[in-house]
Design a protein around this motif. Sequence first.
Motif, PDB file in Angstrom:
ATOM      1  N   ASP A  82      -9.730  -0.266  -6.920  1.00 19.85           N
ATOM      2  CA  ASP A  82      -8.740   0.760  -6.599  1.00 19.85           C
ATOM      3  C   ASP A  82      -8.451   1.582  -7.851  1.00 19.85           C
ATOM      4  OD1 ASP A  82      -7.044   2.122  -4.939  1.00 19.85           O
ATOM      5  OD2 ASP A  82      -5.717   0.430  -4.530  1.00 19.85           O
ATOM      6  N   THR A 101      -2.990   0.383  -3.694  1.00 17.50           N
ATOM      7  CA  THR A 101      -2.346  -0.876  -3.338  1.00 17.50           C
ATOM      8  C   THR A 101      -1.792  -1.524  -4.600  1.00 17.50           C
ATOM      9  OG1 THR A 101      -3.840  -1.174  -1.482  1.00 17.50           O
ATOM     10  CG2 THR A 101      -2.657  -3.121  -2.254  1.00 17.50           C
ATOM     11  N   HIS A 155      -2.567   7.522  -3.878  1.00 21.34           N
ATOM     12  CA  HIS A 155      -2.426   6.356  -3.014  1.00 21.34           C
ATOM     13  C   HIS A 155      -3.082   5.156  -3.701  1.00 21.34           C
ATOM     14  CE1 HIS A 155      -6.421   7.873  -2.060  1.00 21.34           C
ATOM     15  NE2 HIS A 155      -6.730   6.624  -1.739  1.00 21.34           N
ATOM     16  N   ASP A 203       0.864  -1.174   0.000  1.00 23.27           N
ATOM     17  CA  ASP A 203       0.000   0.000   0.000  1.00 23.27           C
ATOM     18  C   ASP A 203       0.904   1.227   0.000  1.00 23.27           C
ATOM     19  OD1 ASP A 203      -2.498   1.229   0.000  1.00 23.27           O
ATOM     20  OD2 ASP A 203      -2.426   1.539   2.170  1.00 23.27           O
TER      21      ASP A 203
END
Length: 191
Positions: free
Chosen positions: A115, A172, A170, A69
Amino acid sequence: MLGCRRKRTVFQGRPRKRRFIAQENVAGALVRPKPIRTCSNNPYFGSPQRLRFPKQTIAFHVALSTSKDVHDSTIVYDQVKLDTGHGYNQGDGIYIVPEAGTYVFTWTSICNVYDVFQTVLAVDGAQRGSSFKDARDRNVAELQQTTAVVILVLNQGDHVFIRMGNVYDHGTFISLPMTYGESTFSGWKLD
């Protein structure tokens, strides 16, 4: 028809300074020997001091050893698979260009389910390439992958790295080589 075999010939009981290729016909009778041309690109003949070996290519290939992450920072690829120019630092994720020239850089990022993120190739802090992946489709639960390639003219000592983008800073990164694949960063100098 002649069947040729390479062997060293001896004249008058002593080897000659020049090397020859002796040709034998099918019956084994020697045919007139021909001198071997010594040249720098023939590793089998010629004196060793005259051989020139190709220059080693500058290249590196690194990967994430596990999923990670990342929040608004440089992506540190901790698994070095190749680094012939000794320019990659796995402590901070920065590649320092060992010699000036034209370089090719490529990076692959695998995005987690639902994501979204942007990655940027930076040279001395300036954005020189980017990649974007959006896996937010709620109807499809699958990993998404993106790959980007950038060709740059760089100077010795330039710092090249992958960082999170400004838009989506940001996400993962998935790196599971045995099942889904790896998130990687690679580069090489064009000769």
